[in-house]
Scaffold this motif. Structure first.
Motif, PDB file in Angstrom:
ATOM      1  N   GLY A  17       0.802  -1.218   0.000  1.00  0.00           N
ATOM      2  CA  GLY A  17       0.000   0.000   0.000  1.00  0.00           C
ATOM      3  C   GLY A  17       0.833   1.266   0.000  1.00  0.00           C
ATOM      4  N   GLU A  18       1.907   1.293   0.773  1.00  0.00           N
ATOM      5  CA  GLU A  18       2.757   2.475   0.818  1.00  0.00           C
ATOM      6  C   GLU A  18       3.491   2.680  -0.500  1.00  0.00           C
ATOM      7  OE1 GLU A  18       5.271   2.254   4.201  1.00  0.00           O
ATOM      8  OE2 GLU A  18       3.605   2.121   5.605  1.00  0.00           O
ATOM      9  N   VAL A  19       3.863   1.593  -1.153  1.00  0.00           N
ATOM     10  CA  VAL A  19       4.553   1.702  -2.440  1.00  0.00           C
ATOM     11  C   VAL A  19       3.616   2.289  -3.484  1.00  0.00           C
ATOM     12  CG1 VAL A  19       5.676   0.422  -4.296  1.00  0.00           C
ATOM     13  CG2 VAL A  19       6.123  -0.198  -1.926  1.00  0.00           C
ATOM     14  N   PHE A  23       3.302   6.231  -5.761  1.00  0.00           N
ATOM     15  CA  PHE A  23       3.122   6.461  -7.188  1.00  0.00           C
ATOM     16  C   PHE A  23       1.861   7.247  -7.506  1.00  0.00           C
ATOM     17  CE2 PHE A  23       6.094   2.932  -7.375  1.00  0.00           C
ATOM     18  CZ  PHE A  23       6.954   3.379  -8.372  1.00  0.00           C
ATOM     19  N   PHE A  24       0.811   7.090  -6.734  1.00  0.00           N
ATOM     20  CA  PHE A  24      -0.490   7.653  -7.089  1.00  0.00           C
ATOM     21  C   PHE A  24      -0.979   8.705  -6.102  1.00  0.00           C
ATOM     22  CE2 PHE A  24      -0.497   3.232  -8.758  1.00  0.00           C
ATOM     23  CZ  PHE A  24      -0.431   3.570 -10.103  1.00  0.00           C
ATOM     24  N   ARG A  25      -0.092   9.417  -5.467  1.00  0.00           N
ATOM     25  CA  ARG A  25      -0.532  10.459  -4.543  1.00  0.00           C
ATOM     26  C   ARG A  25      -0.760  11.765  -5.294  1.00  0.00           C
ATOM     27  NH1 ARG A  25       5.301  10.625  -2.072  1.00  0.00           N
ATOM     28  NH2 ARG A  25       6.274  11.943  -3.620  1.00  0.00           N
ATOM     29  N   MET A  40      14.488  13.875  -8.271  1.00  0.00           N
ATOM     30  CA  MET A  40      14.745  12.898  -7.212  1.00  0.00           C
ATOM     31  C   MET A  40      13.586  11.907  -7.115  1.00  0.00           C
ATOM     32  SD  MET A  40      15.025  13.365  -3.112  1.00  0.00           S
ATOM     33  CE  MET A  40      13.277  13.642  -3.038  1.00  0.00           C
ATOM     34  N   HIS A  41      12.345  12.410  -7.154  1.00  0.00           N
ATOM     35  CA  HIS A  41      11.191  11.518  -7.070  1.00  0.00           C
ATOM     36  C   HIS A  41      11.090  10.628  -8.310  1.00  0.00           C
ATOM     37  CE1 HIS A  41       9.431  12.756  -3.313  1.00  0.00           C
ATOM     38  NE2 HIS A  41       9.588  14.018  -3.646  1.00  0.00           N
ATOM     39  N   GLY A  42      11.436  11.153  -9.471  1.00  0.00           N
ATOM     40  CA  GLY A  42      11.428  10.339 -10.680  1.00  0.00           C
ATOM     41  C   GLY A  42      12.442   9.210 -10.613  1.00  0.00           C
ATOM     42  N   ILE A  43      13.642   9.499 -10.126  1.00  0.00           N
ATOM     43  CA  ILE A  43      14.666   8.469  -9.983  1.00  0.00           C
ATOM     44  C   ILE A  43      14.248   7.440  -8.944  1.00  0.00           C
ATOM     45  CG2 ILE A  43      17.042   8.070  -9.204  1.00  0.00           C
ATOM     46  CD1 ILE A  43      17.727  10.777 -10.552  1.00  0.00           C
ATOM     47  N   ASN A  44      13.627   7.893  -7.862  1.00  0.00           N
ATOM     48  CA  ASN A  44      13.147   6.961  -6.832  1.00  0.00           C
ATOM     49  C   ASN A  44      12.085   6.026  -7.394  1.00  0.00           C
ATOM     50  OD1 ASN A  44      14.823   7.931  -4.851  1.00  0.00           O
ATOM     51  ND2 ASN A  44      13.274   9.224  -3.907  1.00  0.00           N
ATOM     52  N   ILE A  48      12.370   1.934  -7.620  1.00  0.00           N
ATOM     53  CA  ILE A  48      11.384   1.023  -7.026  1.00  0.00           C
ATOM     54  C   ILE A  48      10.880   0.037  -8.070  1.00  0.00           C
ATOM     55  CG2 ILE A  48       9.061   0.901  -6.043  1.00  0.00           C
ATOM     56  CD1 ILE A  48       9.690   3.566  -4.610  1.00  0.00           C
ATOM     57  N   ILE A  49      10.577   0.534  -9.271  1.00  0.00           N
ATOM     58  CA  ILE A  49      10.097  -0.348 -10.337  1.00  0.00           C
ATOM     59  C   ILE A  49      11.165  -1.354 -10.729  1.00  0.00           C
ATOM     60  CG2 ILE A  49       9.424  -0.389 -12.776  1.00  0.00           C
ATOM     61  CD1 ILE A  49       7.945   2.263 -12.237  1.00  0.00           C
ATOM     62  N   ALA A  50      12.421  -0.897 -10.868  1.00  0.00           N
ATOM     63  CA  ALA A  50      13.513  -1.799 -11.231  1.00  0.00           C
ATOM     64  C   ALA A  50      13.712  -2.868 -10.162  1.00  0.00           C
ATOM     65  CB  ALA A  50      14.802  -1.013 -11.447  1.00  0.00           C
ATOM     66  N   PHE A  51      13.619  -2.488  -8.893  1.00  0.00           N
ATOM     67  CA  PHE A  51      13.774  -3.445  -7.802  1.00  0.00           C
ATOM     68  C   PHE A  51      12.662  -4.484  -7.822  1.00  0.00           C
ATOM     69  CE2 PHE A  51      12.691  -4.713  -3.446  1.00  0.00           C
ATOM     70  CZ  PHE A  51      13.865  -5.359  -3.107  1.00  0.00           C
ATOM     71  N   LEU A  52      11.418  -4.023  -7.984  1.00  0.00           N
ATOM     72  CA  LEU A  52      10.293  -4.959  -7.993  1.00  0.00           C
ATOM     73  C   LEU A  52      10.370  -5.916  -9.185  1.00  0.00           C
ATOM     74  CD1 LEU A  52       7.353  -2.661  -6.856  1.00  0.00           C
ATOM     75  CD2 LEU A  52       8.528  -4.424  -5.531  1.00  0.00           C
ATOM     76  N   LEU A  53      10.753  -5.402 -10.349  1.00  0.00           N
ATOM     77  CA  LEU A  53      10.910  -6.278 -11.510  1.00  0.00           C
ATOM     78  C   LEU A  53      12.036  -7.282 -11.294  1.00  0.00           C
ATOM     79  CD1 LEU A  53      10.399  -3.798 -14.476  1.00  0.00           C
ATOM     80  CD2 LEU A  53       8.843  -5.589 -13.696  1.00  0.00           C
TER      81      LEU A  53
END
Length: 66
Positions: A17-19, A23-25, A40-44, A48-53
């Motif tokens: 939920g926090e992840v 993305f959708f706030r 910074m937020h774009g790189i973060n 996150i997407i790269a880690f999850l994949l």
């Protein structure tokens, strides 16, 4: 006194939920528009997407392709 909410158990450990909230706030209209902060937020988000994949690939590789 404040009570601390303890998260325990597998359900809370794997909650995303926090992840998804990251993305959708909604953007804060009172916040100053800063290019550095947006980058910074774009790189973060990319990290996150790269880690999850990578985790999905690792799990599939270990479970299905033995």
């Amino acid at each position: 006194m404040e009570e601390k909410k303890e998260k325990s158990g597998l359900k809370e450990f794997f909650s995303l939920g926090e992840v998804f909230g990251y993305f959708f706030r909604k953007e804060d209209p009172n916040q100053k528009k800063d290019l550095n902060l947006r980058m910074m937020h774009g790189i973060n988000k990319f990290a996150i997407i790269a880690f999850l994949l990578g985790m999905i690939y690792f799990i599939i590789k270990k479970t299905l392709l033995q």
